[in-house]
Design an enzyme around this catalytic site. Structure first.
Site, mmCIF file in Angstrom:
data_model
loop_
_atom_site.group_PDB
_atom_site.id
_atom_site.type_symbol
_atom_site.label_atom_id
_atom_site.label_comp_id
_atom_site.label_asym_id
_atom_site.label_seq_id
_atom_site.Cartn_x
_atom_site.Cartn_y
_atom_site.Cartn_z
ATOM 1 N N ASP A 188 14.215 1.574 -7.248
ATOM 2 C CA ASP A 188 12.882 2.155 -7.245
ATOM 3 C C ASP A 188 12.975 3.625 -6.871
ATOM 4 O OD1 ASP A 188 9.861 2.238 -6.700
ATOM 5 O OD2 ASP A 188 10.197 0.133 -7.180
ATOM 6 N N HIS A 236 6.488 4.486 -3.878
ATOM 7 C CA HIS A 236 6.482 3.220 -4.610
ATOM 8 C C HIS A 236 7.571 2.272 -4.131
ATOM 9 C CE1 HIS A 236 6.895 0.452 -8.068
ATOM 10 N NE2 HIS A 236 5.626 0.688 -8.270
ATOM 11 N N SER A 280 4.052 -4.693 -10.817
ATOM 12 C CA SER A 280 5.089 -4.221 -9.885
ATOM 13 C C SER A 280 5.195 -5.139 -8.669
ATOM 14 C CB SER A 280 4.806 -2.789 -9.434
ATOM 15 O OG SER A 280 5.137 -1.862 -10.407
#
Length: 393
Positions: free
Chosen positions: A123, A156, A330
């Site tokens: 990520d 994120h 996600s």
């Protein structure tokens, strides 16, 4: 080639660890591998999708404020009821809606928390100082570009790590596998950054991250992103992971491209390493398919490895320790990765392919009876998985 995930829309957050009164701030788009890899919004992802020449924006997700702690730093006070007051742990469990939707309590009652199992989160990195991950960030965690150390300017990666494995410590929220070990592999590309929180990821760095996960001997790789383009070098990387016994979980996409099926990278991974890859779709708290955000299972061979998890208003911890809610496939992928870790701890002798089979075969049927082109195999159900576990030993 670049990819993106995508949480589009605006997010409102409430500080979850400060001793001061909760503060709220408006956040713009959260960028996962912002821009094109994982187009996240400046703080939370919701749509995964594509780039390399195109791909539209993901559908906007509504973000709801999660109650912050009281001034003493404890968990928020629950709504009064006629029964005994909830404990801090019960409050945290209620707020951890991803784990709750997957019936993860059954694993905890059986003694499974993911302890000793490594999850690679490929990520945008990790915020290392958060108590949610204290002492559980593996030394193999690294920046694939080699220049930034452990950091998460986008946020994120930290969000996804929280859904997979944030600590179950009677504060805030916890992940599905709250004692698993995190291998954070930052695949965002600083050479293409448009701002500190807007760095697309390149295919080269993704491949490098998959190989680093193999070297770290993780049991599961989480890729909360996808794209509508693939290439043999990417396919070869996921095959190497499967050959090393590693399960890969990748998001289906957030209503992008041809939303009747997962985006191409996800399909190519599942078809290249059949039985070792799970494509993550989404549902809401009622169990309805999250059609506003999730790409469907479709009718390709890849649909055989499509599984849904909570993708609507998922509670997460951001890089500042705040609790936020956002929507997208996600966090659905991160929840499934946590479930893989729970099973891997409970039955360490099972192969990755056997774990994938357990997750898919014990999903809660939804939509049309049996596997279908919307829900695929159905809804992640950890309680059913643990009931079906083979004897230990």
């Amino acid at each position: 080639m670049m990819m993106r995930d995508g949480s589009d829309g605006e997010a409102t957050t409430g500080k979850g660890t400060s001793s001061a009164a909760p503060r709220h701030r408006r956040v713009r788009r959260l960028s996962l591998f912002q821009a094109r890899w994982l187009h996240v919004s400046a703080l939370i992802p919701a749509a995964l999708l594509a780039a390399c020449g195109g791909g539209g924006e993901g559908a906007s997700g509504t973000v709801v404020v999660v109650p912050g702690p009281s001034s003493s730093g404890t968990s928020p006070t629950p709504t009064p009821s006629s029964t005994s007051p909830l404990t801090a742990q019960q409050i945290e469990d209620q707020q951890s809606n991803s784990a709750a939707a997957a019936n993860a309590d059954a694993a905890y009652l059986a003694g499974a928390t993911g302890r000793g199992v490594k999850i690679a989160i490929i990520d945008t990195g990790i915020t290392p100082g958060l108590t949610e991950f204290s002492s559980r960030i593996d030394p193999a965690s690294a920046d694939m570009a080699g220049t930034r150390g452990l950091t998460d300017p986008s946020g994120h990666g930290t969000l996804m790590a929280s859904v997979a494995l944030a600590a179950r410590d009677s504060r805030g929220m916890h992940g599905v596998a709250p004692e698993a070990t995190l291998v954070s592999l930052n695949a965002s590309n600083p050479a293409t950054c448009r701002s500190a929180d807007d760095c697309p990821a390149s295919a080269e760095l993704l491949i490098r991250a998959i190989d680093a996960a193999i070297d770290a001997k993780v049991r599961v790789i989480n890729i909360s992103a996808t794209t509508d383009v693939t290439h043999e070098t990417l396919i070869a990387a996921v095959r190497r992971a499967a050959a090393a016994g590693i399960v890969t979980v990748i998001s289906a996409g957030n209503n992008d491209g041809d939303a009747r099926q997962p985006l191409l990278l996800s399909r190519s991974f599942a078809e290249a390493a059949p039985g070792w890859v799970i494509i993550a779709g989404g549902h809401d708290m009622s169990g309805a398919f999250d059609y506003q955000l999730a790409n469907r299972a479709g009718g390709s061979p890849a649909a055989a490895w499509y599984l849904t998890a909570l993708s609507r208003d998922v509670v997460m911890t951001d890089r500042n320790g705040s609790l936020v809610r956002y929507s997208g496939t996600s966090p659905a992928a991160a929840a499934i990765s946590g479930a893989v870790a729970l099973v891997a701890q409970a039955r360490p002798n099972l192969t990755g392919a056997q774990i994938v089979t357990l997750l898919l075969a014990n999903a809660t049927d939804a939509g049309t009876p049996g596997p279908d082109n919307v829900f695929g195999k159905g809804i992640l159900n950890i309680a059913a998985i643990f009931t079906a576990l083979p004897p230990a030993g």
